[in-house]
Design a protein around this motif. Structure first.
Motif, PDB file in Angstrom:
ATOM      1  N   VAL A   3       0.822  -1.215   0.000  1.00 33.77           N
ATOM      2  CA  VAL A   3       0.000   0.000   0.000  1.00 33.77           C
ATOM      3  C   VAL A   3       0.855   1.264   0.000  1.00 33.77           C
ATOM      4  CG1 VAL A   3      -1.745   1.320   1.273  1.00 33.77           C
ATOM      5  CG2 VAL A   3      -1.919  -1.165   1.142  1.00 33.77           C
ATOM      6  N   LEU A   4       1.868   1.296   0.876  1.00 33.74           N
ATOM      7  CA  LEU A   4       2.724   2.490   0.961  1.00 33.74           C
ATOM      8  C   LEU A   4       3.440   2.740  -0.359  1.00 33.74           C
ATOM      9  CD1 LEU A   4       3.865   4.765   2.748  1.00 33.74           C
ATOM     10  CD2 LEU A   4       5.799   3.244   3.247  1.00 33.74           C
ATOM     11  N   ILE A   7       1.069   4.259  -2.843  1.00 36.61           N
ATOM     12  CA  ILE A   7       0.811   5.677  -2.546  1.00 36.61           C
ATOM     13  C   ILE A   7       1.995   6.539  -2.995  1.00 36.61           C
ATOM     14  CG2 ILE A   7       0.490   7.358  -0.672  1.00 36.61           C
ATOM     15  CD1 ILE A   7      -1.115   5.140   0.818  1.00 36.61           C
ATOM     16  N   VAL A   8       3.219   6.079  -2.676  1.00 40.12           N
ATOM     17  CA  VAL A   8       4.415   6.857  -3.048  1.00 40.12           C
ATOM     18  C   VAL A   8       4.546   6.946  -4.571  1.00 40.12           C
ATOM     19  CG1 VAL A   8       6.938   6.917  -2.979  1.00 40.12           C
ATOM     20  CG2 VAL A   8       5.646   6.375  -0.899  1.00 40.12           C
ATOM     21  N   VAL A   9       4.349   5.818  -5.249  1.00 44.82           N
ATOM     22  CA  VAL A   9       4.462   5.814  -6.716  1.00 44.82           C
ATOM     23  C   VAL A   9       3.393   6.726  -7.337  1.00 44.82           C
ATOM     24  CG1 VAL A   9       4.158   4.385  -8.791  1.00 44.82           C
ATOM     25  CG2 VAL A   9       5.608   3.566  -6.915  1.00 44.82           C
ATOM     26  N   ALA A  10       2.169   6.686  -6.808  1.00 47.57           N
ATOM     27  CA  ALA A  10       1.091   7.529  -7.339  1.00 47.57           C
ATOM     28  C   ALA A  10       1.428   9.006  -7.182  1.00 47.57           C
ATOM     29  CB  ALA A  10      -0.228   7.211  -6.625  1.00 47.57           C
ATOM     30  N   PHE A  11       1.908   9.381  -5.996  1.00 44.12           N
ATOM     31  CA  PHE A  11       2.250  10.769  -5.725  1.00 44.12           C
ATOM     32  C   PHE A  11       3.407  11.222  -6.620  1.00 44.12           C
ATOM     33  CE2 PHE A  11       4.685  13.898  -3.120  1.00 44.12           C
ATOM     34  CZ  PHE A  11       3.743  14.910  -3.147  1.00 44.12           C
ATOM     35  N   ALA A  77      16.732   3.742  -4.089  1.00 40.78           N
ATOM     36  CA  ALA A  77      17.657   3.017  -3.201  1.00 40.78           C
ATOM     37  C   ALA A  77      17.279   3.240  -1.745  1.00 40.78           C
ATOM     38  CB  ALA A  77      19.090   3.476  -3.466  1.00 40.78           C
ATOM     39  N   ALA A  78      16.913   4.472  -1.411  1.00 43.28           N
ATOM     40  CA  ALA A  78      16.570   4.791  -0.023  1.00 43.28           C
ATOM     41  C   ALA A  78      15.261   4.119   0.399  1.00 43.28           C
ATOM     42  CB  ALA A  78      16.468   6.309   0.144  1.00 43.28           C
ATOM     43  N   LEU A  79      14.301   4.036  -0.524  1.00 41.16           N
ATOM     44  CA  LEU A  79      12.991   3.488  -0.170  1.00 41.16           C
ATOM     45  C   LEU A  79      12.942   1.967  -0.256  1.00 41.16           C
ATOM     46  CD1 LEU A  79      10.627   6.016  -2.026  1.00 41.16           C
ATOM     47  CD2 LEU A  79      11.049   5.856   0.447  1.00 41.16           C
ATOM     48  N   VAL A 155      -5.446   5.286  -6.045  1.00 36.00           N
ATOM     49  CA  VAL A 155      -4.816   6.201  -5.085  1.00 36.00           C
ATOM     50  C   VAL A 155      -4.871   7.631  -5.606  1.00 36.00           C
ATOM     51  CG1 VAL A 155      -2.632   6.853  -3.997  1.00 36.00           C
ATOM     52  CG2 VAL A 155      -3.321   4.453  -4.041  1.00 36.00           C
ATOM     53  N   VAL A 156      -4.608   7.815  -6.899  1.00 39.94           N
ATOM     54  CA  VAL A 156      -4.624   9.151  -7.493  1.00 39.94           C
ATOM     55  C   VAL A 156      -6.004   9.794  -7.323  1.00 39.94           C
ATOM     56  CG1 VAL A 156      -4.568  10.400  -9.697  1.00 39.94           C
ATOM     57  CG2 VAL A 156      -2.758   8.763  -9.146  1.00 39.94           C
ATOM     58  N   ILE A 157      -7.053   9.017  -7.544  1.00 40.58           N
ATOM     59  CA  ILE A 157      -8.410   9.569  -7.463  1.00 40.58           C
ATOM     60  C   ILE A 157      -8.756   9.985  -6.033  1.00 40.58           C
ATOM     61  CG2 ILE A 157     -10.873   8.966  -7.716  1.00 40.58           C
ATOM     62  CD1 ILE A 157      -9.966   7.355 -10.236  1.00 40.58           C
ATOM     63  N   VAL A 158      -8.233   9.244  -5.053  1.00 44.98           N
ATOM     64  CA  VAL A 158      -8.489   9.581  -3.645  1.00 44.98           C
ATOM     65  C   VAL A 158      -7.558  10.694  -3.159  1.00 44.98           C
ATOM     66  CG1 VAL A 158      -8.486   8.681  -1.274  1.00 44.98           C
ATOM     67  CG2 VAL A 158      -9.344   7.259  -3.146  1.00 44.98           C
TER      68      VAL A 158
END
Ligand code: CTP
Ligand code: K
Ligand code: MG
Length: 181
Positions: A3-4, A7-11, A77-79, A155-158
């Motif tokens: 899920v995280l 969300i990160v990829v969508a943002f 790399a960090a994520l 995620v984008v729509i929300v």
């Protein structure tokens, strides 16, 4: 995808579409796109859609896509998972699509008798998604379907209306925007 991660990829993928509207607010002014012309006694688009704001918005969105491309390796790399990089047609589709969606929304607002700055709940928050995603799917089809899975689209729509309301309230509080929507 977790899920995280979704969300990160969508943002991340939507940032080049989120930034143009805010850049247009900062850069706006000068000659309106419709040149003051009316259609049926109402302005075609209104004074809130200017050439300067539109060009600045598109350049800001595309510029941000370039900056994100430079950061992608380190961030991934960090994520511990990959954030997407933007191919040029995707950057164009996201940035120009966002501005086009906003312009089409103003066209609809004027046709329905709303003055410049009037609220149009729903349309105000999602206008740029409705055009930027299909335009990107058209210009960068393979890239689009790789990045924008159904989960990412959901995620984008929300996420988009929440971010839109938040950033506009901040811009209003800072005196950058005339209305908090
Ligand atoms: N802006 C611009 N060009 C654009 C979009 C926005 O110059 N293509 C600037 C304008 O100064 C505008 C401000 O950003 O007033 C806020 O944008 P927006 O809320 O989209 O415009 P409104 O003034 O509310 O007009 P409308 O009712 O047509 O949405
Ligand atoms: K708008
Ligand atoms: Mg507005």
């Amino acid at each position: 995808m977790a899920v995280l991660e979704t969300i990160v990829v969508a943002f991340w993928a939507m940032l080049p579409a989120y930034v143009p509207n805010n850049a247009a607010v900062l850069a706006g002014g000068g000659r309106p796109i419709d040149g003051g012309r009316t259609w049926g006694k109402k302005r075609v688009l209104g004074d809130g859609k200017t050439w300067r704001g539109t060009v600045a918005g598109i350049l800001a969105g595309m510029g941000l896509a370039g900056v994100l491309n430079l950061l992608a390796d380190d961030v991934s790399a960090a994520l511990g998972f990959d954030v997407p990089t933007f191919v040029l047609p995707a950057a164009i589709g996201l940035a120009a699509g966002a501005m086009l969606g906003d312009i089409l929304a103003s066209f609809l607002k004027r046709r329905t008798g709303r003055q410049r700055g009037a609220m149009f709940p729903g349309l105000d928050q999602l206008d740029f998604v409705v055009v930027s995603l299909p335009l990107t799917a058209l210009l960068a089809t393979e890239w689009f379907f790789e990045v924008f899975t159904w989960g990412v689209i959901a995620v984008v729509i929300v996420l988009t209306p929440i971010l839109h309301v938040t950033t506009n309230m901040i811009a209003y509080q800072l005196g950058l925007k005339n209305e908090p929507w």
